[in-house]
Design a protein around this motif. Structure first.
Motif, PDB file in Angstrom:
ATOM      1  N   GLN A 136      41.521 -16.124   7.720  1.00 30.99           N
ATOM      2  CA  GLN A 136      41.247 -15.622   7.977  1.00 30.99           C
ATOM      3  C   GLN A 136      42.428 -14.756   8.447  1.00 30.99           C
ATOM      4  O   GLN A 136      42.103 -13.970   9.001  1.00 30.99           O
ATOM      5  CB  GLN A 136      40.219 -14.704   6.925  1.00 30.99           C
ATOM      6  CG  GLN A 136      40.349 -13.198   6.183  1.00 30.99           C
ATOM      7  CD  GLN A 136      41.261 -14.401   5.066  1.00 30.99           C
ATOM      8  OE1 GLN A 136      40.151 -15.265   4.100  1.00 30.99           O
ATOM      9  NE2 GLN A 136      42.799 -13.589   4.548  1.00 30.99           N
ATOM     10  N   HIS A 137      43.735 -14.366   7.716  1.00 32.89           N
ATOM     11  CA  HIS A 137      45.235 -14.084   8.369  1.00 32.89           C
ATOM     12  C   HIS A 137      45.272 -12.795   7.313  1.00 32.89           C
ATOM     13  O   HIS A 137      44.525 -12.887   5.779  1.00 32.89           O
ATOM     14  CB  HIS A 137      46.025 -14.605   7.812  1.00 32.89           C
ATOM     15  CG  HIS A 137      46.192 -15.713   8.778  1.00 32.89           C
ATOM     16  ND1 HIS A 137      47.298 -16.273  10.163  1.00 32.89           N
ATOM     17  CD2 HIS A 137      45.334 -17.040   9.330  1.00 32.89           C
ATOM     18  CE1 HIS A 137      46.845 -16.868  10.956  1.00 32.89           C
ATOM     19  NE2 HIS A 137      45.845 -17.388  10.637  1.00 32.89           N
ATOM     20  N   GLY A 138      45.501 -11.725   8.056  1.00 29.39           N
ATOM     21  CA  GLY A 138      46.280 -10.728   6.552  1.00 29.39           C
ATOM     22  C   GLY A 138      45.003  -9.908   6.840  1.00 29.39           C
ATOM     23  O   GLY A 138      44.659  -9.300   5.569  1.00 29.39           O
ATOM     24  N   ILE A 139      44.061  -9.512   7.930  1.00 36.29           N
ATOM     25  CA  ILE A 139      42.983  -8.374   7.356  1.00 36.29           C
ATOM     26  C   ILE A 139      43.381  -6.780   7.775  1.00 36.29           C
ATOM     27  O   ILE A 139      42.711  -5.986   7.207  1.00 36.29           O
ATOM     28  CB  ILE A 139      41.625  -9.182   8.142  1.00 36.29           C
ATOM     29  CG1 ILE A 139      41.212 -10.205   7.930  1.00 36.29           C
ATOM     30  CG2 ILE A 139      41.360  -7.281   8.832  1.00 36.29           C
ATOM     31  CD1 ILE A 139      39.894 -10.739   9.378  1.00 36.29           C
ATOM     32  N   THR A 140      44.672  -6.738   8.427  1.00 31.55           N
ATOM     33  CA  THR A 140      44.688  -5.079   7.845  1.00 31.55           C
ATOM     34  C   THR A 140      45.154  -4.385   6.496  1.00 31.55           C
ATOM     35  O   THR A 140      45.277  -5.031   6.104  1.00 31.55           O
ATOM     36  CB  THR A 140      46.137  -4.958   8.924  1.00 31.55           C
ATOM     37  OG1 THR A 140      46.314  -5.604  10.059  1.00 31.55           O
ATOM     38  CG2 THR A 140      47.407  -3.983   8.439  1.00 31.55           C
ATOM     39  N   GLY A 141      44.045  -3.058   6.578  1.00 31.81           N
ATOM     40  CA  GLY A 141      44.062  -3.158   5.191  1.00 31.81           C
ATOM     41  C   GLY A 141      43.092  -3.613   4.573  1.00 31.81           C
ATOM     42  O   GLY A 141      42.609  -2.428   3.354  1.00 31.81           O
ATOM     43  N   THR A 142      42.376  -3.953   5.272  1.00 36.77           N
ATOM     44  CA  THR A 142      40.993  -4.709   4.193  1.00 36.77           C
ATOM     45  C   THR A 142      40.019  -3.663   4.587  1.00 36.77           C
ATOM     46  O   THR A 142      39.780  -3.795   6.358  1.00 36.77           O
ATOM     47  CB  THR A 142      40.162  -5.773   4.582  1.00 36.77           C
ATOM     48  OG1 THR A 142      41.877  -6.565   4.092  1.00 36.77           O
ATOM     49  CG2 THR A 142      39.439  -6.475   3.630  1.00 36.77           C
ATOM     50  N   PRO A 143      39.352  -3.371   3.994  1.00 34.58           N
ATOM     51  CA  PRO A 143      37.972  -2.151   4.138  1.00 34.58           C
ATOM     52  C   PRO A 143      36.825  -2.907   4.642  1.00 34.58           C
ATOM     53  O   PRO A 143      36.915  -4.230   4.541  1.00 34.58           O
ATOM     54  CB  PRO A 143      37.215  -1.860   2.695  1.00 34.58           C
ATOM     55  CG  PRO A 143      38.592  -1.816   2.092  1.00 34.58           C
ATOM     56  CD  PRO A 143      39.566  -2.685   2.570  1.00 34.58           C
ATOM     57  N   ARG A 144      36.226  -2.244   6.050  1.00 39.41           N
ATOM     58  CA  ARG A 144      35.131  -3.053   7.082  1.00 39.41           C
ATOM     59  C   ARG A 144      34.377  -3.483   6.091  1.00 39.41           C
ATOM     60  O   ARG A 144      33.265  -4.254   6.109  1.00 39.41           O
ATOM     61  CB  ARG A 144      35.062  -2.220   7.913  1.00 39.41           C
ATOM     62  CG  ARG A 144      35.598  -2.831   9.140  1.00 39.41           C
ATOM     63  CD  ARG A 144      37.512  -2.858   9.294  1.00 39.41           C
ATOM     64  NE  ARG A 144      37.907  -0.931   9.520  1.00 39.41           N
ATOM     65  CZ  ARG A 144      37.934  -0.365  10.609  1.00 39.41           C
ATOM     66  NH1 ARG A 144      38.168  -1.103  12.129  1.00 39.41           N
ATOM     67  NH2 ARG A 144      38.416   1.051  11.048  1.00 39.41           N
ATOM     68  N   ASP A 145      34.127  -2.169   5.067  1.00 39.04           N
ATOM     69  CA  ASP A 145      32.722  -2.251   4.420  1.00 39.04           C
ATOM     70  C   ASP A 145      32.856  -3.605   3.266  1.00 39.04           C
ATOM     71  O   ASP A 145      31.648  -4.684   3.108  1.00 39.04           O
ATOM     72  CB  ASP A 145      32.387  -1.119   3.644  1.00 39.04           C
ATOM     73  CG  ASP A 145      33.233  -0.847   2.266  1.00 39.04           C
ATOM     74  OD1 ASP A 145      34.314  -1.005   2.584  1.00 39.04           O
ATOM     75  OD2 ASP A 145      33.029  -0.322   1.324  1.00 39.04           O
ATOM     76  N   LEU A 146      34.269  -4.005   2.655  1.00 41.11           N
ATOM     77  CA  LEU A 146      34.028  -5.034   2.748  1.00 41.11           C
ATOM     78  C   LEU A 146      33.902  -6.409   2.484  1.00 41.11           C
ATOM     79  O   LEU A 146      33.681  -7.129   2.335  1.00 41.11           O
ATOM     80  CB  LEU A 146      35.849  -5.301   1.476  1.00 41.11           C
ATOM     81  CG  LEU A 146      35.847  -6.138   0.369  1.00 41.11           C
ATOM     82  CD1 LEU A 146      36.653  -5.762  -1.180  1.00 41.11           C
ATOM     83  CD2 LEU A 146      36.771  -7.438   1.492  1.00 41.11           C
ATOM     84  N   ILE A 147      34.307  -6.321   3.881  1.00 42.58           N
ATOM     85  CA  ILE A 147      34.924  -7.429   5.327  1.00 42.58           C
ATOM     86  C   ILE A 147      32.551  -7.410   5.044  1.00 42.58           C
ATOM     87  O   ILE A 147      32.345  -8.940   4.912  1.00 42.58           O
ATOM     88  CB  ILE A 147      34.938  -7.073   6.413  1.00 42.58           C
ATOM     89  CG1 ILE A 147      36.505  -7.215   5.999  1.00 42.58           C
ATOM     90  CG2 ILE A 147      35.072  -8.086   7.441  1.00 42.58           C
ATOM     91  CD1 ILE A 147      37.492  -6.723   7.096  1.00 42.58           C
TER      92      ILE A 147
END
Length: 379
Positions: free
Chosen positions: A255-266
């Motif tokens: 999975q590329h492009g995780i910057t800005g993805t909320p950790r709780d969503l991950i």
């Protein structure tokens, strides 16, 4: 086998030991290498495997925009691992980009790969996703140029590594590419066709980067305001992973492009195990810039001013905040000596912040304690 030398290990060991487990391998980008120790400290604390990676654009024979050659980043990461006595990490060449696919392009790429192998890299990512034939009559024809270029470099890596184990990532579907309908997503049959073709050619990847709605770097709204990245199409990601499984292909998703993805969503919604490698890149650059605002204000202002002055005309539709967020990475090489000469207080702040934030990522990835499975696999 115990890695008492604290040298990088092949990412293939991580992949094979964690295949279809409920976890994602923490993968971090030290384009400003001051972040390295904090990231490693967190991974050691959590007993989680770690992949450190830089892309061709950032780190090449000329230094890339981060001012780092393969030999330079290899020394920095190795020294940090030995100092911290951290045994569970891989050194990964991310986005070995092939943009044209010409003989000259392939030969230049081979030279870079040779330097990465000489520097002791243990993992490689070939990215020929730009080579897509939109006029192809079927999937195999559409992917033919990507398959060809990826095969040539994949076989070159195989030859160069000899009997050494290594990890391999490939890419189908240019990440972040858009058409008139928005982001273009990788289809399940596209992924399966691509991997099967590579296998037929003697190239056996572990990780597959796909276009599933994310984009590299920071994400902004139409007004240029920094926003969370929540665009990953989880259902499509699961469908691609299932297609790989249905075709008996031991390949899972990077999975590329995780910057800005909320950790709780991950943590709560990402399909851990279908996604096995999670790339966090610009996030760490942002940490450094935020700390510089307070600890190195003169340096930060100079980086800001240089970025705006050099990129305002190239992207006049963007406001200054978005300009800086998108293009400040190109200032790293320009201010290299000053960045790497900051005060001890600044270094301590970067180390502390990277440590804490990496703890959160590893927790969100369900990575805690998974390094032992890798050690058991290596035994």
């Amino acid at each position: 086998m115990t890695n008492n030398s604290f040298e990088p290990i092949p990412s293939s060991f991580m992949f094979k030991s964690l295949l279809d487990k409920n976890t994602i391998i923490m993968t971090a980008n030290p384009r400003i290498a001051l972040v390295t120790k904090g990231i490693m400290r967190a991974a050691k604390e959590m007993d989680a495997p770690l992949i450190l990676e830089l892309a061709r654009s950032e780190c090449n024979l000329e230094g890339g925009y981060a001012g780092l050659t393969p030999a330079a980043i290899s020394k920095i990461t190795r020294d940090a691992a030995k100092e911290l006595e951290f045994d569970m990490w891989a050194l990964h060449a991310d986005h070995i980009g092939i943009k044209k696919g010409t003989d000259e392009d392939i030969e230049e790429t081979k030279k870079l790969v040779d330097a990465q192998i000489a520097a002791g890299y243990t993992s490689f990512a070939i990215d020929a996703s730009h080579l897509f034939n939109f006029q192809g009559g079927n999937l195999r024809e559409e992917l033919a140029n990507n398959i060809d270029a990826t095969t040539k470099i994949g076989l070159h890596i195989k030859e160069g590594m000899g009997d050494k184990e290594y990890g391999l990532e490939v890419e189908v579907g240019e990440i972040g590419r858009e058409d008139e309908n928005g982001r273009v997503l990788t289809q399940p049959e596209e992924a399966a066709t691509f991997i099967k073709a590579l296998n037929e050619n003697g190239v056996y990847p572990h990780f597959l980067a796909i276009a599933n709605g994310s984009a590299h770097g920071n994400t902004y709204d139409t007004n240029g305001n920094l926003i969370e990245q929540v665009s990953v199409d989880i259902e499509q990601t699961i469908a691609v992973a299932q297609a790989l499984k249905d075709n008996d292909l031991d390949v899972r998703i990077a999975q590329h492009g995780i910057t800005g993805t909320p950790r709780d969503l991950i943590h709560n919604h990402f399909p851990h195990g279908d996604i096995v490698k999670g790339n966090v890149a610009t996030f760490y650059q942002n940490i450094v810039w935020d700390i510089f605002k307070v600890y190195e204000p003169k340096l930060y202002k100079d980086i800001w001013d240089w970025t705006i002055a050099n990129y305002q005309e190239k992207a006049p539709e963007k406001n200054d905040n978005e300009l800086f967020g998108k293009f400040s990475k190109f200032a790293i090489k320009e201010f290299f000596d000053r960045i790497y000469s900051v005060s001890e207080d600044t270094l301590e702040a970067i180390d502390a912040m990277c440590y804490v934030e990496t703890l959160l990522f590893i927790k969100a990835f369900n990575g805690e304690g998974t390094a032992q499975a890798v050690r058991d696999h290596m035994a």
